[in-house]
Design a protein around this motif. Structure first.
Motif, PDB file in Angstrom:
ATOM      1  N   ARG A  21       0.845  -1.206   0.000  1.00  0.00           N
ATOM      2  CA  ARG A  21       0.000   0.000   0.000  1.00  0.00           C
ATOM      3  C   ARG A  21       0.881   1.257   0.000  1.00  0.00           C
ATOM      4  NH1 ARG A  21      -5.034  -1.452   0.309  1.00  0.00           N
ATOM      5  NH2 ARG A  21      -5.603  -3.441   1.244  1.00  0.00           N
ATOM      6  N   LEU A  22       1.951   1.214   0.767  1.00  0.00           N
ATOM      7  CA  LEU A  22       2.884   2.343   0.777  1.00  0.00           C
ATOM      8  C   LEU A  22       3.563   2.484  -0.581  1.00  0.00           C
ATOM      9  CD1 LEU A  22       4.279   4.634   2.297  1.00  0.00           C
ATOM     10  CD2 LEU A  22       5.963   2.938   3.108  1.00  0.00           C
ATOM     11  N   LEU A  23       3.917   1.370  -1.193  1.00  0.00           N
ATOM     12  CA  LEU A  23       4.511   1.409  -2.532  1.00  0.00           C
ATOM     13  C   LEU A  23       3.532   2.012  -3.535  1.00  0.00           C
ATOM     14  CD1 LEU A  23       6.749   0.720  -4.572  1.00  0.00           C
ATOM     15  CD2 LEU A  23       5.801  -1.620  -4.659  1.00  0.00           C
ATOM     16  N   ALA A  24       2.279   1.606  -3.463  1.00  0.00           N
ATOM     17  CA  ALA A  24       1.261   2.142  -4.378  1.00  0.00           C
ATOM     18  C   ALA A  24       1.065   3.643  -4.163  1.00  0.00           C
ATOM     19  CB  ALA A  24      -0.054   1.396  -4.198  1.00  0.00           C
ATOM     20  N   ALA A  63      10.308   4.463  -3.988  1.00  0.00           N
ATOM     21  CA  ALA A  63       9.523   3.331  -4.488  1.00  0.00           C
ATOM     22  C   ALA A  63      10.410   2.102  -4.635  1.00  0.00           C
ATOM     23  CB  ALA A  63       8.860   3.689  -5.816  1.00  0.00           C
ATOM     24  N   ASP A  64      11.608   2.298  -5.135  1.00  0.00           N
ATOM     25  CA  ASP A  64      12.543   1.190  -5.301  1.00  0.00           C
ATOM     26  C   ASP A  64      12.903   0.579  -3.947  1.00  0.00           C
ATOM     27  OD1 ASP A  64      14.128  -0.317  -7.296  1.00  0.00           O
ATOM     28  OD2 ASP A  64      15.833   0.487  -6.172  1.00  0.00           O
ATOM     29  N   LEU A  87      -4.539  -0.497  -4.637  1.00  0.00           N
ATOM     30  CA  LEU A  87      -3.874  -0.393  -3.339  1.00  0.00           C
ATOM     31  C   LEU A  87      -3.736   1.031  -2.804  1.00  0.00           C
ATOM     32  CD1 LEU A  87      -1.000  -2.957  -4.030  1.00  0.00           C
ATOM     33  CD2 LEU A  87      -2.866  -3.241  -2.364  1.00  0.00           C
ATOM     34  N   THR A  88      -3.720   2.022  -3.689  1.00  0.00           N
ATOM     35  CA  THR A  88      -3.450   3.395  -3.256  1.00  0.00           C
ATOM     36  C   THR A  88      -4.702   4.093  -2.749  1.00  0.00           C
ATOM     37  OG1 THR A  88      -2.358   5.464  -3.837  1.00  0.00           O
ATOM     38  CG2 THR A  88      -3.804   4.515  -5.513  1.00  0.00           C
ATOM     39  N   SER A  89      -4.492   5.080  -1.898  1.00  0.00           N
ATOM     40  CA  SER A  89      -5.566   5.960  -1.433  1.00  0.00           C
ATOM     41  C   SER A  89      -5.451   7.343  -2.061  1.00  0.00           C
ATOM     42  CB  SER A  89      -5.502   6.087   0.093  1.00  0.00           C
ATOM     43  OG  SER A  89      -5.668   4.831   0.698  1.00  0.00           O
ATOM     44  N   ALA A 117       2.296   5.112   5.873  1.00  0.00           N
ATOM     45  CA  ALA A 117       3.584   4.757   6.474  1.00  0.00           C
ATOM     46  C   ALA A 117       3.422   4.515   7.976  1.00  0.00           C
ATOM     47  CB  ALA A 117       4.614   5.851   6.206  1.00  0.00           C
ATOM     48  N   ARG A 118       2.664   5.369   8.624  1.00  0.00           N
ATOM     49  CA  ARG A 118       2.456   5.231  10.073  1.00  0.00           C
ATOM     50  C   ARG A 118       1.809   3.875  10.397  1.00  0.00           C
ATOM     51  NH1 ARG A 118       3.289   9.242  13.012  1.00  0.00           N
ATOM     52  NH2 ARG A 118       2.776  10.816  11.466  1.00  0.00           N
TER      53      ARG A 118
END
Length: 155
Positions: A21-24, A63-64, A87-89, A117-118
């Motif tokens: 989700r963080l990656l997205a 991202a990498d 996956l993204t918001s 991230a949190r």
């Protein structure tokens, strides 16, 4: 060869799901920032054009790092627009807003990524995954700082 890094498979999968989700969010924010870099106009053009370039380069590298952490946990990292969209918001922008709305959208995007991230830090800490927690705390701080810097342009 089986992975044995002291984190159970179930926990690694949960961490990787949160990291995905963080990656997205990171990739979506990268794409939006890069688009805004290409299309910004107005009296703040030069400073925003350069700022957006620095930001999308940082997001690309982030991202990498996040994707490689997912792989370190022995889980496949998402890598398609379809997967990222699920996956993204972060809301996609298909138009070309004015410079002020670009900045507002990027503030919102960085705040969303910081919240993701949190949550990811919590998942990692609960599983005893200090490596992921360390990586993601750095990402969290970067998103919060970038949101602050962008928000300052609006005052």
């Amino acid at each position: 060869m089986a992975i044995d890094i002291g984190i159970a498979q179930q926990d690694r999968e949960a961490i990787a799901e949160s990291l995905s989700r963080l990656l997205a969010d990171t990739y979506s924010l990268y794409l939006k920032t890069h688009s805004f870099h290409w299309n910004v106009t107005g009296p703040q053009f030069n400073s925003l054009h350069l700022m957006f370039e620095q930001q999308y380069n940082a997001l690309w590298m982030a991202a990498d790092e996040v994707a490689e952490r997912i792989r370190t946990l022995d889980v496949v990292a998402p890598g398609s627009y379809t997967q990222f969209a699920k996956l993204t918001s972060i809301k996609e922008e298909t138009g070309v807003p004015d410079w002020k709305n670009m900045v507002e959208q990027l503030v919102e995007g960085h705040e969303i990524a910081a919240a993701t991230a949190r949550k990811t830090v919590k998942v990692a800490e609960d599983a005893g995954d200090e490596g992921t927690a360390d990586l993601v705390i750095g990402r969290l701080k970067d998103h919060e700082k970038t949101a602050w810097m962008l928000r300052s342009l609006l005052q």
